[in-house]
Enzyme design. Structure first.
Site, mmCIF file in Angstrom:
data_model
loop_
_atom_site.group_PDB
_atom_site.id
_atom_site.type_symbol
_atom_site.label_atom_id
_atom_site.label_comp_id
_atom_site.label_asym_id
_atom_site.label_seq_id
_atom_site.Cartn_x
_atom_site.Cartn_y
_atom_site.Cartn_z
ATOM 1 N N ARG A 131 5.356 0.211 35.359
ATOM 2 C CA ARG A 131 4.849 0.176 36.727
ATOM 3 C C ARG A 131 5.827 0.763 37.749
ATOM 4 O O ARG A 131 5.420 1.462 38.676
ATOM 5 C CB ARG A 131 4.576 -1.282 37.084
ATOM 6 C CG ARG A 131 3.549 -1.434 38.160
ATOM 7 C CD ARG A 131 3.342 -2.880 38.433
ATOM 8 N NE ARG A 131 2.605 -3.506 37.332
ATOM 9 C CZ ARG A 131 1.724 -4.481 37.523
ATOM 10 N NH1 ARG A 131 1.487 -4.934 38.717
ATOM 11 N NH2 ARG A 131 1.096 -5.012 36.505
ATOM 12 N N LYS A 184 5.052 -8.010 17.910
ATOM 13 C CA LYS A 184 4.699 -9.414 17.802
ATOM 14 C C LYS A 184 4.957 -10.085 19.147
ATOM 15 O O LYS A 184 5.745 -9.541 19.908
ATOM 16 C CB LYS A 184 5.492 -10.101 16.695
ATOM 17 C CG LYS A 184 6.980 -10.276 16.999
ATOM 18 C CD LYS A 184 7.639 -11.123 15.969
ATOM 19 C CE LYS A 184 7.894 -12.521 16.429
ATOM 20 N NZ LYS A 184 9.109 -12.700 17.217
ATOM 21 N N ASP A 217 6.771 -5.705 12.195
ATOM 22 C CA ASP A 217 7.564 -6.905 11.936
ATOM 23 C C ASP A 217 8.936 -6.361 11.578
ATOM 24 O O ASP A 217 9.130 -5.834 10.476
ATOM 25 C CB ASP A 217 6.977 -7.696 10.761
ATOM 26 C CG ASP A 217 7.739 -8.986 10.537
ATOM 27 O OD1 ASP A 217 8.975 -8.977 10.662
ATOM 28 O OD2 ASP A 217 7.108 -10.011 10.243
ATOM 29 N N HIS A 218 9.874 -6.451 12.517
ATOM 30 C CA HIS A 218 11.114 -5.681 12.314
ATOM 31 C C HIS A 218 11.896 -6.132 11.077
ATOM 32 O O HIS A 218 12.710 -5.384 10.557
ATOM 33 C CB HIS A 218 11.980 -5.664 13.581
ATOM 34 C CG HIS A 218 12.778 -6.907 13.795
ATOM 35 N ND1 HIS A 218 12.280 -8.007 14.421
ATOM 36 C CD2 HIS A 218 14.054 -7.222 13.463
ATOM 37 C CE1 HIS A 218 13.201 -8.952 14.466
ATOM 38 N NE2 HIS A 218 14.294 -8.502 13.890
ATOM 39 N N LYS A 263 14.376 -3.906 7.650
ATOM 40 C CA LYS A 263 15.778 -4.122 7.251
ATOM 41 C C LYS A 263 15.983 -3.618 5.824
ATOM 42 O O LYS A 263 15.180 -3.917 4.935
ATOM 43 C CB LYS A 263 16.136 -5.609 7.347
ATOM 44 C CG LYS A 263 16.083 -6.126 8.780
ATOM 45 C CD LYS A 263 16.518 -7.575 8.857
ATOM 46 C CE LYS A 263 16.296 -8.092 10.271
ATOM 47 N NZ LYS A 263 17.388 -8.819 10.839
ATOM 48 N N HIS A 297 8.185 -13.105 10.291
ATOM 49 C CA HIS A 297 9.353 -12.653 9.520
ATOM 50 C C HIS A 297 9.522 -13.378 8.180
ATOM 51 O O HIS A 297 9.671 -12.754 7.134
ATOM 52 C CB HIS A 297 10.639 -12.846 10.335
ATOM 53 C CG HIS A 297 10.616 -12.199 11.686
ATOM 54 N ND1 HIS A 297 9.966 -11.021 11.932
ATOM 55 C CD2 HIS A 297 11.162 -12.562 12.865
ATOM 56 C CE1 HIS A 297 10.114 -10.689 13.205
ATOM 57 N NE2 HIS A 297 10.837 -11.611 13.795
ATOM 58 N N LYS A 345 17.394 -22.117 16.124
ATOM 59 C CA LYS A 345 18.327 -21.553 17.106
ATOM 60 C C LYS A 345 19.438 -22.559 17.353
ATOM 61 O O LYS A 345 19.283 -23.758 17.114
ATOM 62 C CB LYS A 345 17.591 -21.275 18.415
ATOM 63 C CG LYS A 345 16.420 -20.306 18.233
ATOM 64 C CD LYS A 345 16.497 -19.179 19.207
ATOM 65 C CE LYS A 345 15.398 -18.177 18.997
ATOM 66 N NZ LYS A 345 15.869 -16.878 18.558
#
Ligand code: BG6
Length: 487
Positions: free
Chosen positions: A47, A156, A185-186, A190, A248, A344
Site C-alpha cells: 500500500r 501459512k 511450508d518452509h 530445509k 511443519h 517457545k
C-alpha cells in the site's frame, strides 16, 4: 543446472517482514549464484507509495542487514536491485487491479518477458481470498498466450481449522489449477528435511529397519529459545498447535513415515504423505499436553511471560508449548508411538528427529544408555545440520560395560558445499514449476482434520489442561506423563 524460464514474480506484502527477512535475501542469493532466470523481474506491491528507487534503497539496507554470511558485493547488489520494481496500490480494492495489470504489461514489454507470472502472497492470511478474487476479476489470474502460465504461492497459516482451510482451498481452486497453487511450508525447503528421503530411500541399511519390528518410538522436536517476539497478535490467534504442529511437524512426520514412491515425482510423493496422514489414529485430548511460558530466566536475563508480551491478552489461554503422542494405524507403524515436542522460550533450541530403535532381545552387558536401547538415529534439522547414529560400545579397560557412542556426520564438513536456505530452494522450485516440496490440498486438509478435534475441545474450555512453565526451562513437567502413561 537449467535456469527457470523468464518470468515475473509479484510479491504482495512487499513492505512486510517476510519480504525483507526471507524473500529478498533468498532471491539475492539465487541471483548471486546465477540461478535466476535470464530475464526476471521482482515486482513488489504494497500500500505505501514508493518509487522504484526508494524501494530499492530500502531493500538495499535490508539486504545488508539480513543476508547471512557477511556483506554482499556492492556491484552484485546493484545489479540485483535493477531487477526489483515496486507498485504502491491497495490490494484490497478490486478496482485498483487494472493499475497492476498495466504495470506488469509495461514491465513485460520493456524486459521482453513472456506472460508468466508468479504471485507470492506474503500478506496477512485474511487477504488471500480477496487478492485471488481480484486477480481473477482483473483477468490477471489467467495467462493470455500459449506459452504463458500463472502460479500462486501462499504462506501459512492456510486456514485456522479444517473448515476455513477447506473454504480457502475451494476459493483458490476456483481461480487457479491445483498444480499452480504452491502452499509453502518452509520446513520442507530445509536441506536436512529433504535428506530424510535420501537417507531412507537410497540406503538399504536404514530402510530395512524402518518399521515397527525394529523401531521403538519416534520423537520430533522443534524447540525454540526465543519467545513470540513482536508477533504476539498473530500468535494469539495461532498457538503452537496451529503455528508449528499442523504444518511443519506434520510434514516432517510425513517424510519419516511415508512409503517409498515409485518415482520421485511431485504427485507420487505427495500421495504417499497423504496416505500417512489418512492413517493417523484420531487424537484424544489426553494425548496432548499444552503449556504457556511464564516469566523466567533466558540465559542470564529475566524475560517476561507470554501474557506480558506485546499484543497478548493478560488472561490469554494460548499455548506456547505442545507435547503430544499419536499413532499411525498402518502395517509399517502399528503400535509405534510418535511424539511431537515444540515450544517457545525453552532452555535450548532444538529441531531434530530422533528414531529410537528397539532394545536387543536379551541384555548381556550392563551399561548406560539414556533410553532403554543404545541405538538411535538423530537427524538434526537446524544449524549446524547433522546426522548421528548412536550405538553401544565397550568402555575401554572396563569389564564388559557398555556406553552409548555416536557416529556423526555434519553437513558443514562437506567442504565447498553451499547449503541453500529453505526459501531459496522453495522459490527456485516454484519458478521451475516443481511442487514436490509444497503441500497439496488433500494433505493440508488431512492435517487439519487430525488436529481439529483438539482445537474444538480447547475452544469449549480454553483453560482446561493448560499448564505453565518458566521461560528458559525444558517445558511443563506434565510433558513426562506422555512417556509414562500406558500405551
Ligand atoms: C514459523 C513459525 O513458521 O517457523 C515461527 O511461525 C517459528 O513461530 C518458525 O519460529 C521456526 O522456523 P525456523 O526455520 O526458524 O526453525
Amino acid at each position: 543446472m537449467i535456469k527457470p524460464e523468464n518470468q515475473i514474480l509479484v510479491i504482495f506484502g512487499a513492505s512486510g517482514d517476510l519480504t525483507k527477512r526471507k524473500l529478498l535475501p533468498s532471491l539475492f542469493e539465487l541471483f548471486d549464484r546465477d540461478m535466476l532466470p535470464e530475464r526476471f523481474v521482482i515486482l513488489g506491491v504494497a500500500r505505501t507509495p514508493f518509487t522504484d528507487g526508494e524501494f530499492r534503497q530500502q531493500q538495499k539496507e535490508n539486504l545488508k542487514t539480513f543476508l547471512k554470511g557477511g556483506q554482499p558485493d556492492e556491484q552484485q547488489l546493484e545489479r540485483f536491485l535493477e531487477k526489483v520494481h515496486y507498485l504502491g496500490f491497495n490490494s484490497d480494492q478490486a478496482e485498483e487491479y487494472p493499475v497492476l495489470a498495466e504495470k506488469i504489461s509495461a514491465l513485460r514489454q520493456e524486459k521482453d518477458i513472456p506472460d508468466r507470472l508468479i504471485f507470492y502472497l506474503a500478506t496477512p492470511p485474511q487477504k488471500y481470498s480477496t487478492i485471488a478474487t481480484a486477480l481473477q476479476q482483473s483477468g490477471l489470474s489467467r495467462p493470455g498466450r500459449e506459452n504463458g502460465w500463472r502460479r500462486i504461492i501462499v504462506e501459512k497459516p492456510f486456514g485456522s481449522n479444517l473448515e476455513t482451510a477447506r473454504k480457502l482451498n475451494h476459493e483458490l481452486r476456483a481461480i487457479f489449477r491445483e498444480q499452480d497453487i504452491y502452499r509453502i511450508d518452509h520446513f520442507l525447503g530445509k536441506e536436512t528435511v529433504q535428506n530424510i528421503l535420501v537417507l531412507r530411500f537410497a540406503n538399504q541399511i536404514f530402510e530395512s529397519l524402518w518399521n515397527r519390528n525394529y523401531i521403538d518410538s519416534v520423537e520430533i522436536y522443534a524447540a525454540e529459545k526465543l519467545g513470540v517476539e513482536n508477533r504476539g497478535k498473530y500468535y494469539e490467534s495461532a498457538g503452537a498447535l496451529r503455528d508449528m504442529i499442523q504444518n511443519h511437524l506434520m510434514q516432517l512426520m510425513g517424510f519419516v513415515a511415508m512409503e517409498a514412491p515409485s518415482a520421485f515425482d511431485a504427485d507420487l510423493m505427495r500421495d504417499e504423505v497423504a496416505k500417512v496422514f489418512r492413517a493417523l489414529h484420531p487424537l484424544s485430548v489426553n494425548d496432548v499436553i499444552r503449556g504457556q511460558y511464564i516469566t523466567g530466566k533466558a540465559g542470564e536475563e529475566m524475560v517476561p511471560g507470554y501474557r506480558e508480551e506485546k499484543g497478548v491478552a493478560p488472561d490469554s489461554a494460548t499455548e506456547t508449548y505442545i507435547a503430544m503422542r499419536f499413532f499411525i494405524d498402518n502395517w509399517r507403524w502399528g503400535g509405534v508411538p510418535f511424539y511431537f515436542y515444540t515450544g517457545k522460550r525453552l532452555q535450548e533450541s532444538r529441531s531434530e528427529i530422533v528414531i529410537h530403535f528397539k532394545n536387543v532381545p536379551h541384555r548381556l552387558f550392563s551399561g548406560i544408555c539414556p533410553h532403554s536401547s543404545c541405538n538411535e538415529l538423530v537427524l538434526k534439522v537446524d544449524s549446524p545440520e547433522s546426522i548421528s547414529l548412536k550405538f553401544g560400545l565397550k568402555i575401554p579397560g572396563s569389564f564388559f560395560e557398555v556406553k552409548q557412542v555416536s557416529m556423526n556426520f555434519t553437513y558443514n564438513s562437506l567442504c565447498n558445499t553451499y547449503i541453500a536456505n529453505a526459501y531459496e530452494r522453495l522459490l527456485l522450485d516454484a519458478m521451475q514449476g516443481d511442487s514436490t516440496l509444497y503441500t497439496r490440498t488433500d494433505a493440508l486438509e488431512l492435517s487439519w482434520r487430525f488436529i481439529d478435534p483438539i482445537l474444538k475441545e480447547w475452544e469449549k474450555d480454553p483453560l482446561k489442561g493448560l499448564t505453565f512453565y518458566p521461560a528458559g526451562s525444558e517445558g511443563p513437567e506434565e510433558r513426562k506423563w506422555l512417556l509414562h502413561c500406558n500405551l
